[in-house]
Write an enzyme that holds these catalytic residues in place. Sequence first.
Site, PDB file in Angstrom:
ATOM      1  N   LYS A 197       0.794  -1.235   0.000  1.00 16.33           N
ATOM      2  CA  LYS A 197       0.000   0.000   0.000  1.00 16.33           C
ATOM      3  C   LYS A 197       0.828   1.288   0.000  1.00 16.33           C
ATOM      4  O   LYS A 197       0.372   2.335  -0.481  1.00 16.33           O
ATOM      5  CB  LYS A 197      -0.940  -0.001   1.203  1.00 16.33           C
ATOM      6  N   ASP A 221      -8.544  -0.680   6.695  1.00 12.35           N
ATOM      7  CA  ASP A 221      -8.597  -1.883   7.520  1.00 12.35           C
ATOM      8  C   ASP A 221      -7.230  -2.141   8.136  1.00 12.35           C
ATOM      9  O   ASP A 221      -7.090  -3.004   8.996  1.00 12.35           O
ATOM     10  CB  ASP A 221      -8.993  -3.094   6.668  1.00 12.35           C
TER      11      ASP A 221
END
Length: 409
Positions: free
Chosen positions: A77, A124
């Site tokens: 990410k 998350d």
Amino acid sequence: MDNMLYHINAQRLRPGSGASLDMLNAAEARRARRFHAGFAQYAPTPLVPLPYLASTLGLGNIRAKDESKRFGLNAFKVLGASYAMGRYLAERLGKSIDDLTPADLCSPAVSERLGPITFVSATDGNHGRAVAWTAQQLGKKAVIYMPKGSDPARLENIRSHGAEASITDLNYDDAVRLAWKMACENGWIMVQDTAWDGYEDIPTWIIQGYAALAVEALAQWRAEELEPPTHLFLQAGVGSFASGVLGYMASELGDALPKTIIVEPHAADCIYRSALAGDGQPHNVTGDLSTLMAGLACGEPCTVGWPILRDYASAYVSCPDYVAANGMRLFAAARGGDAPIVSGESGAAPLGALDHIMRNPALAPLRESLGLGPDSRVMLISTEGDTSPRVWRDVCWYGRHGDELRVGE
């Protein structure tokens, strides 16, 4: 539902004849990669050959890019978050990102010119950690909101980078809305890989950051193989990662684009449902979005990335949780000389889907439509390691989510 659902894209278009690929051309993707290379932690992650597994599944070759090695953060990410945050700061400075390095952006002179900046996001876990880490590197603040059910270990990983972070009682999409509300009220900068009208620049930069992963992967593949992959399996939450990789591959390879299969969990299969609707529009999935694949528990497609997935993917599959769990176990329990990979529940979903497609007799029509067989060269991307150590142990050591009907034996 305990069976895989699939939709074959009969309207798949040739690269360049559908959604524009301009934002994901080679120049844009390599621009992002140059910025990433400015971080001291940067190094290409390995593309791991799995020949024994390929032969077991009746395939020519499988190679998996192991993103657990990315920047010491155990997930991919950071490629999107860091590039988007760099682009935002460059825009504020009125400069091109080509003329700036991460060191430039955290210099005292730049900090004094820009003043205090707080970045905010919903996550998350992996994306929030990436935002927090990048903010820490650049000398900025970060505030992170997490959906209900998030692993406390992921919360602590985010806090370890100095961010303010909390687990809410909201699902992922409502946590995104909370982050946006707080950004608007406090003058914070939202860093999110989903998009909506009026919020498109930062998601676009995130997608371009993800495309840099594909630049690496394709270069590594070409160094080992004479021909490009024939099949590419990509996991999707909002679809930004998948569209970044697919868009770059389509731009770079043209008619040699691999057949691309988009993989999602049943509880949050917004890309699959959008494709199934057949009207060309993105469609949301509602509910608590509860799934083992926490990183894919997103119900609203990214409007920037959706057209690329709509026009250039070959198929879309919606999977029960045991499919991802099986992928985790297959990576971890490598045999026949294959190197093991520690892959988290979202990272392993594509391998689980590939395994299920190849072994389940009921999926023969999908196998045949995709041309999966002895001559297939398959690329997978394990997007995360054991970012939730408890879940990884439960699945790989103790057999959690082992409820598949045994097939192909």
